[in-house]
Design a protein around this motif. Structure first.
Motif, mmCIF file in Angstrom:
data_model
loop_
_atom_site.group_PDB
_atom_site.id
_atom_site.type_symbol
_atom_site.label_atom_id
_atom_site.label_comp_id
_atom_site.label_asym_id
_atom_site.label_seq_id
_atom_site.Cartn_x
_atom_site.Cartn_y
_atom_site.Cartn_z
ATOM 1 N N ALA A 1 -2.011 -4.943 1.827
ATOM 2 C CA ALA A 1 -2.787 -4.675 0.590
ATOM 3 C C ALA A 1 -3.961 -5.687 0.596
ATOM 4 C CB ALA A 1 -1.727 -4.560 -0.479
ATOM 5 N N LEU A 2 -3.629 -6.898 0.648
ATOM 6 C CA LEU A 2 -4.783 -7.787 0.134
ATOM 7 C C LEU A 2 -5.572 -7.703 1.166
ATOM 8 C CD1 LEU A 2 -2.346 -10.967 -0.455
ATOM 9 C CD2 LEU A 2 -3.627 -9.677 -2.143
ATOM 10 N N LYS A 3 -5.370 -7.474 2.317
ATOM 11 C CA LYS A 3 -6.322 -7.221 3.387
ATOM 12 C C LYS A 3 -7.400 -6.115 3.207
ATOM 13 C CE LYS A 3 -4.661 -9.807 7.279
ATOM 14 N NZ LYS A 3 -6.082 -10.671 7.435
ATOM 15 N N SER B 1 -10.690 8.357 2.859
ATOM 16 C CA SER B 1 -10.092 7.294 3.303
ATOM 17 C C SER B 1 -9.250 6.207 1.942
ATOM 18 C CB SER B 1 -11.126 6.221 4.018
ATOM 19 O OG SER B 1 -11.802 5.871 3.069
ATOM 20 N N LEU B 2 -9.637 6.567 0.670
ATOM 21 C CA LEU B 2 -9.379 6.223 -0.288
ATOM 22 C C LEU B 2 -7.690 6.501 -0.427
ATOM 23 C CD1 LEU B 2 -12.106 6.420 -2.800
ATOM 24 C CD2 LEU B 2 -11.470 4.261 -1.461
ATOM 25 N N LYS B 3 -7.394 7.615 -0.118
ATOM 26 C CA LYS B 3 -5.906 8.041 -0.384
ATOM 27 C C LYS B 3 -4.998 7.292 0.377
ATOM 28 C CE LYS B 3 -4.739 12.387 -1.230
ATOM 29 N NZ LYS B 3 -4.467 13.629 -0.355
ATOM 30 N N PRO B 4 -5.009 7.178 1.605
ATOM 31 C CA PRO B 4 -4.262 6.245 2.266
ATOM 32 C C PRO B 4 -4.188 4.651 1.969
ATOM 33 C CG PRO B 4 -5.716 6.895 3.800
ATOM 34 C CD PRO B 4 -6.057 7.793 2.654
ATOM 35 N N MET B 5 -5.627 4.123 1.503
ATOM 36 C CA MET B 5 -5.656 2.964 0.985
ATOM 37 C C MET B 5 -4.893 2.491 -0.426
ATOM 38 S SD MET B 5 -9.630 1.990 1.439
ATOM 39 C CE MET B 5 -10.289 1.822 3.004
ATOM 40 N N LEU B 6 -5.026 3.664 -1.010
ATOM 41 C CA LEU B 6 -4.218 3.646 -2.625
ATOM 42 C C LEU B 6 -2.870 3.574 -2.278
ATOM 43 C CD1 LEU B 6 -6.394 5.793 -4.768
ATOM 44 C CD2 LEU B 6 -6.272 3.162 -4.759
ATOM 45 N N GLY B 7 -2.350 4.459 -1.019
ATOM 46 C CA GLY B 7 -0.781 4.423 -0.946
ATOM 47 C C GLY B 7 -0.233 2.911 -0.584
ATOM 48 N N LEU B 8 -1.393 2.027 -0.149
ATOM 49 C CA LEU B 8 -0.711 0.668 0.130
ATOM 50 C C LEU B 8 -1.113 -0.118 -0.972
ATOM 51 C CD1 LEU B 8 -1.925 0.371 3.668
ATOM 52 C CD2 LEU B 8 0.342 0.638 3.265
ATOM 53 N N LEU B 9 -2.085 0.161 -1.852
ATOM 54 C CA LEU B 9 -2.764 -0.816 -2.872
ATOM 55 C C LEU B 9 -1.940 -0.619 -4.130
ATOM 56 C CD1 LEU B 9 -6.428 -0.578 -2.200
ATOM 57 C CD2 LEU B 9 -5.115 -2.503 -1.752
ATOM 58 N N LEU B 10 -1.605 0.726 -4.666
ATOM 59 C CA LEU B 10 -1.121 0.843 -5.803
ATOM 60 C C LEU B 10 0.412 0.188 -6.136
ATOM 61 C CD1 LEU B 10 -2.107 4.675 -6.524
ATOM 62 C CD2 LEU B 10 -2.922 2.316 -7.661
ATOM 63 N N PRO B 11 1.082 0.055 -5.193
ATOM 64 C CA PRO B 11 2.423 -0.450 -5.416
ATOM 65 C C PRO B 11 2.549 -2.039 -5.790
ATOM 66 C CG PRO B 11 2.750 0.876 -3.524
ATOM 67 C CD PRO B 11 1.107 0.884 -3.680
ATOM 68 N N ASN B 12 1.324 -2.672 -5.259
ATOM 69 C CA ASN B 12 1.344 -3.890 -5.643
ATOM 70 C C ASN B 12 0.623 -4.143 -7.048
ATOM 71 O OD1 ASN B 12 -0.321 -6.571 -5.987
ATOM 72 N ND2 ASN B 12 0.393 -6.783 -3.806
ATOM 73 N N ASP B 13 1.754 -4.803 -8.053
ATOM 74 C CA ASP B 13 1.159 -4.728 -9.252
ATOM 75 C C ASP B 13 -0.226 -5.579 -9.750
ATOM 76 O OD1 ASP B 13 3.597 -3.677 -9.755
ATOM 77 O OD2 ASP B 13 4.657 -5.724 -10.309
ATOM 78 N N ASP B 14 -0.395 -6.535 -9.109
ATOM 79 C CA ASP B 14 -1.690 -7.521 -9.454
ATOM 80 C C ASP B 14 -3.003 -6.417 -9.051
ATOM 81 O OD1 ASP B 14 -0.323 -9.526 -10.301
ATOM 82 O OD2 ASP B 14 -0.153 -10.278 -8.181
ATOM 83 N N LEU B 15 -2.871 -5.788 -7.743
ATOM 84 C CA LEU B 15 -4.058 -4.894 -7.112
ATOM 85 C C LEU B 15 -4.148 -3.603 -8.159
ATOM 86 C CD1 LEU B 15 -3.660 -5.534 -3.469
ATOM 87 C CD2 LEU B 15 -5.241 -6.551 -5.013
ATOM 88 N N SER C 1 0.743 5.339 -12.230
ATOM 89 C CA SER C 1 0.987 4.391 -13.432
ATOM 90 C C SER C 1 1.837 4.869 -14.385
ATOM 91 C CB SER C 1 -0.543 4.828 -14.258
ATOM 92 O OG SER C 1 -0.882 6.145 -14.772
ATOM 93 N N VAL C 2 2.438 6.450 -14.151
ATOM 94 C CA VAL C 2 3.735 6.810 -14.869
ATOM 95 C C VAL C 2 4.880 6.308 -14.518
ATOM 96 C CG1 VAL C 2 4.819 8.738 -15.622
ATOM 97 C CG2 VAL C 2 2.367 8.855 -15.681
ATOM 98 N N SER C 3 4.862 6.254 -12.882
ATOM 99 C CA SER C 3 6.139 5.798 -12.562
ATOM 100 C C SER C 3 6.518 4.302 -12.434
ATOM 101 C CB SER C 3 6.111 6.182 -10.937
ATOM 102 O OG SER C 3 4.896 5.754 -10.243
ATOM 103 N N THR C 4 5.202 3.806 -12.544
ATOM 104 C CA THR C 4 5.234 2.188 -12.853
ATOM 105 C C THR C 4 5.380 1.573 -13.974
ATOM 106 O OG1 THR C 4 3.165 1.929 -12.380
ATOM 107 C CG2 THR C 4 4.438 1.921 -10.414
ATOM 108 N N HIS C 5 5.260 2.539 -15.022
ATOM 109 C CA HIS C 5 5.063 2.419 -16.468
ATOM 110 C C HIS C 5 4.156 1.255 -16.731
ATOM 111 C CE1 HIS C 5 8.984 4.367 -16.972
ATOM 112 N NE2 HIS C 5 9.378 3.751 -16.201
ATOM 113 N N THR C 6 2.970 1.485 -15.949
ATOM 114 C CA THR C 6 1.727 0.571 -16.121
ATOM 115 C C THR C 6 0.420 1.464 -16.732
ATOM 116 O OG1 THR C 6 1.450 0.504 -13.892
ATOM 117 C CG2 THR C 6 2.452 -1.364 -14.769
ATOM 118 N N PRO C 7 0.221 2.231 -17.704
ATOM 119 C CA PRO C 7 -0.726 3.071 -17.911
ATOM 120 C C PRO C 7 -2.067 2.435 -17.745
ATOM 121 C CG PRO C 7 0.091 2.209 -19.922
ATOM 122 C CD PRO C 7 1.025 1.773 -18.892
#
Length: 1658
Positions: A235-237, A264-278, A313-319
């Protein structure tokens, strides 16, 4: 895989033929490499020494492939690509290639992939990339090393390197993971360098593949040998690339780049969104994504990315940040409420994604979202409100996770804010929300406002649908949708919501009896039945009737029963409403009609059972109505002695306006009303109801009118006097009069037509008679029933509807009288009046077809009236017979399958036959004979034998009565007798004996009429012959019948005048085709008989008769009939040839088949065909001859205008179809000459006579391309020459392309000359006739004719034929005229050529005609009108001079010489050539007397002769050279008389030697002449011909060199130098070189000219 490969090969055949580099291998290397790879692919069968040998072969193959790759890498690459394309891929085998070989192959593929040109090499690069991927399966490290070697940081690599890396990552996930980090890092350094759209798309696609590969790797991390990177590390890369994509590349103007970035954003977000900071950082770039909605990118892809972010955002409770809510709300909401652009094709999928986005937002920010929705609902736009309500319904209906109750309450508040909106779509959206609330378990939330809204919408939609206008079809459709949604909502509420309010229950109950919109009654009845059963069983006390509201008035039992009873008449409408209504009645019966409950409990199940046993396709409407009436009768029996039935009648009457007309329900309603009124006890109240029904009925509506009639008839069963009183009262109230007939006192909006009310009243009276008791009918049938019927019909306009009503009324009344045996002796007083009315009606009906039911009903009425007393008188019967014949004759006897028509026909024929028995002895008015014949004529020629038979019988009867009437005869009209004979004559050959006998009787009557009219007596022999013919007609052999018919024609023929023949022929022709072939043969037999016996007398009638035959001939299909008609035409042509020929030629083109058939018949008769060919030639030659004054009728027809093309087509047809063995010796010369003249006239239309130009007829549309004058004429000539059987002639014509030359106007004269020449050689026997014709044509006034004849004469003058036939002198005179014809160049040229050819054909006669010849030819030289004429004149002089001597020429010699020299320097090569030839010919005939003169002429012509020896025209140069040497002896130079060269031509050097020698002689002997020649030569340096300018410069140089000093001093050197220097600017380099050489000579002579000896130069 094999099937897929085969499919791919079938789908892309062009890929099989490629790649092109395969074709570059011409040395066999490609095949060698392929064979080596096949060796590598082979597998050992055993593990013995054979296998070892195979391994050695594989090793050797690997070494050879490596060497080949080193020397010829492109060939090896091609082989690899080819092997990659086949299913058995050698490269994919395990461990077959050595590493060194693989390394070399990888290098080659990499270079091919990177260095292929961008256009045509794209396929090779792609295949090379696939080759590397295939090699990587067994040699991943080598391939990866090669690719990483070309993937360098901060250096933009080739696109296929990135593409191949993506393919490697996709196919080798775990092997690629160690390189993933460095690959991503390196690609990130290239982002700023990628400026082109294509490389950006490649990187985006590669990043999409890389991210998907990483996700696969993370999901299968346990399968990895060793973990490489964690999810967070990946995710960081990726985040820097995500940020760059969104901030920079997403704003690119190219839509394909934008699409690649978004995907290309869809598979990227699949790796980025699970990271709380990113994830928090990703939220920051949401506005950039929202901004893309305004662009051209498909909105679906943007929405999918937003949904991914929002759901995470709903599943991680971070709206998402609250500050971004409004933009997100606004953009997504606008996507729902606005129409998608036309280029967006995935708008429906986009809406689904937006709903998921709003569901996620509702879970995160319910209050803010509902506040936003509330604000949007304040906007009055329908689309915004509907979109918002649909979003709310979707949120309510979501199941996982389910909305909390607080959100639902907020949503309901938003919905309640729009309840007052009356637009259809908004109402449907609210109703669907209410239904969704009930389905989702929120039933308590819709009680009160929801149920009330549903009931209001039910009432509102019903009202709008029943009061809709025709012009608002769209609104009507929308309202139907609202009603459907409302009914669906009601069904959901009644099935799910417990404790339904009293108000809804009562509104539904009232809805059944009040609404006019009956389509949704079935679900309402089912719902009410369920609710009523709950009430009865105590399951829903809250819905009890006892607690009903005072605001709602429940329907009465009579009203409910009337309503449901009428609706049940169509039990299968509205989803089977009959059973639902019966069940509702059965359930409600204890509450509304307890005294009928037991009957209904017994009867209703039987009715339900009947409906269940049938369907809408198997039930019987009448049987069902009878069951309902029986049910009603049983129910009303329970109410005897009460007013219940009367109240039911009132309710039934009130239902009238609730149903449309026509409809089954309203028809049943009328019957039910009459049935209940008949059982009423209070007559006064029944009268009121009946009178009210009469007032409000729409009498212009047939259905309503019939319904009221039936209602009154049924009511008359028990209330006959009441019904008659009501009708009387109604007539009095409407104030029937002639001035006014409008009922407006009660219905201002419905002005009734007088006729419709009268027809209804007539049928009401007759219907009362039908249902009335017989004893009452006896006193009422004459008055008032029949009297009223007659009165209403007589006082009306008597249109079709009234006639039908009258016939129906009469039938009903008479049937009612005859139905009771006690009325058999009843005297019907109104019979005479009714009969007169019926007679008038039947007279107005068309006699040949059933235009309306009036005639059928009239015949039925007559049949019924004939059976009543008093009987008809004789006068009345005779009139009925005359009228009835016309109505019955066309009626075909009906078949057994139609009982109604059968009964109608039987009654009509029976009545007619009964009347005819007493009337046939009467007489007919003779003045009506023609009218009756016209009525019967169509039946006489009818195809139906019964119609013909009846018509013939009636016609014979008419003629018989006409003949015997009153002892005198009214003369027939002119032509009427012959027309009648022509009409009846074909029937003498009818297949039916009775018709033949009838026709014979009619002919006898006609002959008697004709004899009495002409006061002539019949011969006894003729009468006996006719009697014998009558007997012979009774045989069955039709050939004998036809022969007998011709005998009848011979007998009758002599009774006709010539004026009567034409109408007879016209009538006979009209009858052809009307019946069978036998009738047609009879017609043409009669026609042929009349023509044979009277043809000589028909001179004035021929054209009219022929026109009649030709008009009808195309319609004749029988071959024998056509043959007989054509024989009639030929018979006319035999006696009146000119008239017939002109008439035939005036037919339009293209020639129709029947006309072709006529000429084919002519062609079969050789003698007659010759006669017609002469006539055709005469027509064609008339246009080239003088005008003829017609002296007789035959001359008028002969000189009449015809189309030459038609005449040519006919000529061609006759020549083609005549006997092939007939060579036509007497016709060949004339035909050839005539056809040539026709061709000449068409090739030069401007020279054609004005008469010819006007002789064109109008054709039927455009003619075919082959149908032209030239082609038809040439084809005719070809056929003519083929008949001569001269193979040499035909071969010569083809070899010399004579036909092609003749077809073109440009080469026509050349073709004529060739044709004439060949005819002279091959057609010796026709020369004399051809010569006479040519002489005749040369004397024509038509220029084209003279030209064509002169062209033929040119060839004839070359032979002694004209001299031998003593035709030379007249030909010479006409040629002299033609030579002087300066107005036409062609004629002048041909005349001069012919004059010149006289020296060839008659050389001995040249001296005799020398003055004429020399004068004609010199005329073309004196006045040179055209080049061709002048040249032809000189050529003719050359031929003529060869046959003359000097003394014969005389003074013309000087003129010829002088004019000849004038053309030496002419611009025309032809004139120069002919002039030199003519001058040479003059040199050969010079004698003593002209020698001195001609010597001077030679001196004048010497310089042109010297110069034109180098003329650019080779013919001119040769002729000039020959002439020059012919003239040398006039100088006396013996040494120069022989040319220094051999042959006809000389080189420039040889000519220069001759000129030097000549100048040397002149210098020594005549230096002054040389000086003059030099001066003359210098004038030619400005000649238009470059070769002459060169020759003049060269000759001038030679003369200057040879000139003595004495004469050199006389030269004007400056002027000469100036002239020569000007030639240095000439465009011809030869001129420039010659001028330069002459200048050198001039300069050398000018410097030393004083030193030159007087003797000159050697």
């Amino acid at each position: 895989m094999t099937e897929v490969a085969l499919d791919s090969k079938e789908d892309t055949p062009e890929e099989i033929e490629e790649p092109e580099p395969f074709e570059l291998d011409h040395t066999g290397t490609f095949q060698q490499v392929t064979n080596l790879l096949n060796i590598m692919d082979s597998e050992p069968a055993t593990t013995d020494m054979t296998g070892s040998g195979l391994d050695l072969r594989k090793a050797l193959a690997s070494v050879i492939i490596t060497e080949k790759a080193t020397t010829e890498p492109s060939v090896v690459m091609n082989a690899l690509i080819r092997c990659l394309q086949v299913p058995e891929d050698i490269i994919q085998q395990q461990g077959e290639l050595e590493e060194q070989c693989v390394q070399r192959l990888v290098t080659i593929a990499s270079r091919e992939m990177r260095e292929s040109p961008e256009g045509e090499g794209y396929v090779n690069a792609e295949v090379a990339s696939d080759t590397l991927v295939a090699l990587s399966r067994n040699h991943f490290s080598l391939v990866m090393y090669e690719l990483q070697h070309h993937l360098k940081p901060l250096n933009l690599t080739e696109e296929f390197v990135i593409v191949t890396l993506a393919k490697l990552a996709n196919g080798n996930v775990f092997e690629f993971m160690p390189y993933m980090g460095i690959t991503l890092a390196t690609i990130f350094t290239m982002l700023r360098l990628a400026s082109e759209a294509k490389i950006r798309q490649v990187i985006c696609n590669a990043m999409e593949t890389f991210c998907e590969t990483v996700q696969f790797y993370l999901r299968h991390l346990e399968d990895s040998v060793y973990p490489v990177m964690t999810e967070d590390q990946f995710a960081l890369k990726l985040f820097p690339m995500y940020r760059y994509f969104v901030t920079v590349w997403l704003r690119h103007h190219n839509p394909q780049v934008k699409l690649g970035v978004i995907k290309s954003l869809k598979p990227m977000l699949g790796l980025l969104l699970p990271n709380d900071d990113l994830r928090e950082q990703v939220y920051d770039y949401i506005p950039l994504l929202l901004a893309e909605y305004q662009g051209s990118l498909e909105a679906l892809f943007i929405t999918q990315v937003l949904r991914q972010i929002l759901e995470m955002s709903v599943s991680t409770h971070t709206p998402i940040p609250q500050m971004q809510l409004q933009p997100v709300f606004a953009e997504l909401h606008s996507q729902v409420c606005t129409k998608a652009p036309a280029q967006h094709q995935l708008s429906s999928q986009n809406l689904v994604e937006i709903v998921h986005c709003f569901v996620a937002l509702a879970h995160s920010y319910p209050k803010e979202l509902m506040k936003f929705f509330f604000g949007q609902m304040e906007i009055s736009q329908e689309a915004i409100r509907v979109g918002t309500l649909n979003l709310i319904r979707a949120m309510i209906g979501t199941s996982e996770p389910k909305m909390n109750i607080r959100t639902i309450c907020l949503a309901i508040r938003v919905v309640k804010n729009t309840l007052s909106d009356t637009r259809s779509k908004v109402r449907m959206a609210i109703l669907r929300i209410i239904s969704q609330l009930a389905l989702s378990g929120y039933q308590d939330r819709i009680k009160g406002w929801g149920l009330k809204y549903v009931s209001v919408q039910l009432t509102l939609s019903t009202y709008k649908l029943t009061n809709c206008r025709e012009s608002s079809c769209h609104r009507d459709l929308e309202e139907k949708m609202v009603h459907k949604v409302t009914m669906d909502t009601v069904r959901v509420i009644t099935s799910l919501v417990s404790g339904t309010s009293n108000e809804l229950w009562m509104r539904l109950l009232c809805y059944i009896v009040e609404t006019n919109y009956t389509e949704a009654l079935t679900p309402i009845c089912i719902s009410l039945t369920n609710l009523a059963e709950r009430q009865l069983h105590g399951k829903d006390a809250e819905a009890g009737v006892a607690g009903k509201s005072e605001l709602v008035e429940l329907p009465t039992p009579q009203k409910l029963l009337a309503r449901l009873l009428v609706l049940m008449s169509s039990p299968y409408k509205g989803e089977g409403r009959g059973i639902a209504m019966l069940n509702l009645l059965r359930t409600l019966s204890p509450s509304i009609v307890p005294f009928m409950a037991d009957i209904w409990e017994k009867e209703i199940p039987l009715l339900v059972q009947y409906l269940e046993e049938h369907t809408e396709f198997t039930w019987n409407q009448k049987a069902w109505e009878d069951k309902l009436f029986q049910f009603l009768k049983s129910s009303l029996k329970k109410t005897q002695g009460s007013t219940w039935s009367l109240r039911l009648s009132k309710e039934l009457n009130n239902q009238m306006e609730s149903f449309d007309s026509p409809s089954v329900e309203k028809g049943f309603l009328y019957q039910a009303l009459g049935f209940t009124l008949a059982m009423g006890l209070e007559a006064d109240k029944v009268e009121v109801l009946l009178l009210e029904l009469l007032y409000k009925t729409d009498y212009s509506n047939d259905f309503d009118r019939e319904g009221v009639i039936v209602c009154f008839g049924l009511c008359a069963r028990g209330q006959v006097k009441t019904v008659l009183n009501v009708l009387q009262d109604f007539e009095e109230r409407i104030q029937e009069s002639e001035q006014s007939w409008q009922i407006g006192a009660w219905r201002k909006d419905l002005p009734w037509r007088r006729e419709t009310v009268k027809s209804a009243l007539m049928l009401m009276y007759s219907c009362v008679a039908s249902y009335c008791h017989p004893q009452l009918l006896l006193t009422l049938v004459d008055n008032p029933i029949s009297t009223k019927i007659i009165h209403h019909y007589s006082s009306s306009c008597q249109d079709v509807s009234l006639k039908m009503a009258l016939m129906k009324s009469i039938t009903q009344v008479t049937s009612a009288i005859r139905s009771d045996k006690s009325l058999e002796d009843f005297q019907f007083a109104q019979k005479a009046t009714l009969t007169s009315i019926v007679t008038a009606i039947i007279k107005a009906e068309p006699p040949d077809h059933l235009a309306s039911p009036v005639r059928t009903m009239t015949m039925d009425a007559l049949s019924q009236l004939s059976k009543l007393k008093p009987s008809y008188s004789m006068e009345e019967s005779s009139e009925l017979l005359d009228i009835g014949i016309h109505s019955v004759i066309s009626l075909q006897p009906p078949g057994d399958n139609n009982e109604a028509i059968k009964a109608l026909y039987a009654s009509a024929v029976g009545a007619l036959e009964q009347l005819m028995e007493t009337v046939l002895q009467g007489h007919l008015d003779p003045q009506g004979l023609q009218e009756m014949v016209q009525l019967l004529e169509k039946w006489i020629v009818s195809e139906r034998e019964w119609e013909r038979e009846k018509a013939m019988q009636l016609l014979f009867h008419l003629l018989y009565v006409y003949e015997r009437s009153a002892g005198f005869c009214i003369p027939l009209k002119p032509g009427q007798f012959s027309t009648l004979v022509g009409l009846i004559a074909p029937c003498t050959c009818d297949a039916h004996l009775r018709i033949r006998m009838a026709s014979m009787r009619i002919l006898s009557c006609l002959l008697d009429l004709h004899a009495s009219q002409t006061c002539s007596l019949w011969d006894t022999a003729k009468e006996r012959e006719l009697e014998k013919c009558k007997e012979d007609l009774q045989v069955s052999n039709m050939d004998t019948v036809l022969y007998t018919s011709s005998r009848i024609a011979k007998v009758i023929c002599m009774e006709f005048s010539s004026d009567e023949v034409v109408p007879l022929v016209q009538k006979l022709c009209e009858n052809i085709g009307a019946l069978g072939p036998q009738h047609d043969k009879a017609s043409v037999t009669w026609m042929g008989t009349f023509l044979q016996m009277r043809v000589k007398e028909l001179e004035d009638k021929v054209a009219e008769i022929l026109g009649t035959i030709l008009v009808h001939l195309p319609t004749v299909e029988d071959l024998d009939v056509r043959r007989l008609l054509i024989e009639g035409v030929l018979l006319l042509a035999h006696y009146h040839q000119e008239t017939v020929l002109t008439s035939l030629l005036r037919q339009p083109l293209p020639m129709e088949s029947h006309l072709t058939e006529v000429w084919l018949t002519v062609a079969k008769n050789a003698t007659f065909a010759r006669t017609m060919l002469y006539g055709l030639m005469d027509r064609l030659q008339l246009q080239f001859g003088p005008q003829i004054n017609a002296m007789s009728k035959a001359d008028i027809w002969r000189t009449a205008a015809v189309d030459p093309l038609m005449a040519l087509c006919t000529t061609h047809l006759l020549i083609e179809k005549m006997d092939k063995d007939d060579k036509l010796p007497d016709l060949v010369p004339d035909l050839v000459y005539t056809l040539l003249l026709q061709l000449g006239g068409n090739c030069r239309p401007e020279t054609v006579s004005p008469v010819l130009k006007t002789r064109r007829l109008i054709h039927r549309g455009p003619l075919p391309e082959e149908l032209t004058l030239q082609r038809i004429t040439i084809k005719s000539m070809q056929l003519l020459f083929q008949r001569l059987n001269s193979e040499h002639l035909l071969q010569a014509l083809e070899e010399q392309v004579v036909w092609t030359l003749l077809e073109s106007s440009e080469t026509f004269l050349q073709g004529v000359s060739l044709l004439a020449r060949l005819c002279m050689h091959h057609l010796e026997g026709y020369r004399q006739r051809l010569s006479e014709l040519v002489l005749q044509g040369m004397n024509s006034q038509v220029l084209s004719c003279r030209i064509s004849s002169t062209a033929v004469c040119v060839e004839f003058m070359s032979s002694p034929e004209l001299y031998q036939e003593k035709l030379l002198r007249p030909v010479m005179l006409m040629l002299e005229q033609g030579a002087g014809q300066v107005e036409d160049e062609v004629l002048q040229v041909l005349s001069l050529r012919a004059l010149g050819n006289m020296a060839l054909g008659a050389p001995r006669k040249v001296r005799q005609y020398r003055k004429l010849l020399l004068g004609a030819c010199l005329g073309s030289l004196r006045v040179p009108v055209s080049t061709s004429a002048t040249a032809e004149g000189m050529e003719a002089l050359t031929k003529i001079l060869a046959e003359l001597r000097e003394g014969d020429v005389g003074s013309s010699f000087d003129t010829i010489s002088e004019h000849c020299r004038l053309f030496f320097d002419d611009e025309s090569e032809l004139l120069r050539w002919k002039a030199f030839v003519l001058f040479g010919k003059l040199a050969t005939i010079v004698g003593i007397s002209k020698k001195h003169f001609f010597k001077g002429e030679v001196k004048k012509a010497w310089v042109p002769l010297l110069l034109h020896c180098q003329d650019p025209c080779s013919n001119t140069a040769r002729a000039c050279t020959a002439t020059m040497f012919q003239c040398l002896h006039f100088w006396g130079w013996k040494s120069l008389e022989q040319p220094p060269w051999r042959g006809e031509t000389s080189t420039d050097d040889e000519l220069a030697m001759f000129q030097m020698a000549m100048c040397s002689v002149l210098t020594q002997k005549k230096p002054a002449v040389l000086y003059c020649f030099l001066l003359e030569t210098l004038t030619y340096i400005r000649n238009d011909l470059s070769r002459v300018r060169i020759a003049s410069c060269n000759l001038a140089g030679i003369m200057i060199k040879q000139m003595s000093a004495q004469y050199l001093k006389k030269l004007d050197f400056p002027s000469m130098r100036t002239s020569l220097q000007e030639l240095q600017l000439d465009t011809d380099p030869g001129v420039r070189r010659a001028a330069q050489e002459t200048l050198k000579v001039l300069d050398s002579c000018s410097q030393c000219g004083v030193l030159v000896s007087p003797e000159g130069r050697a």
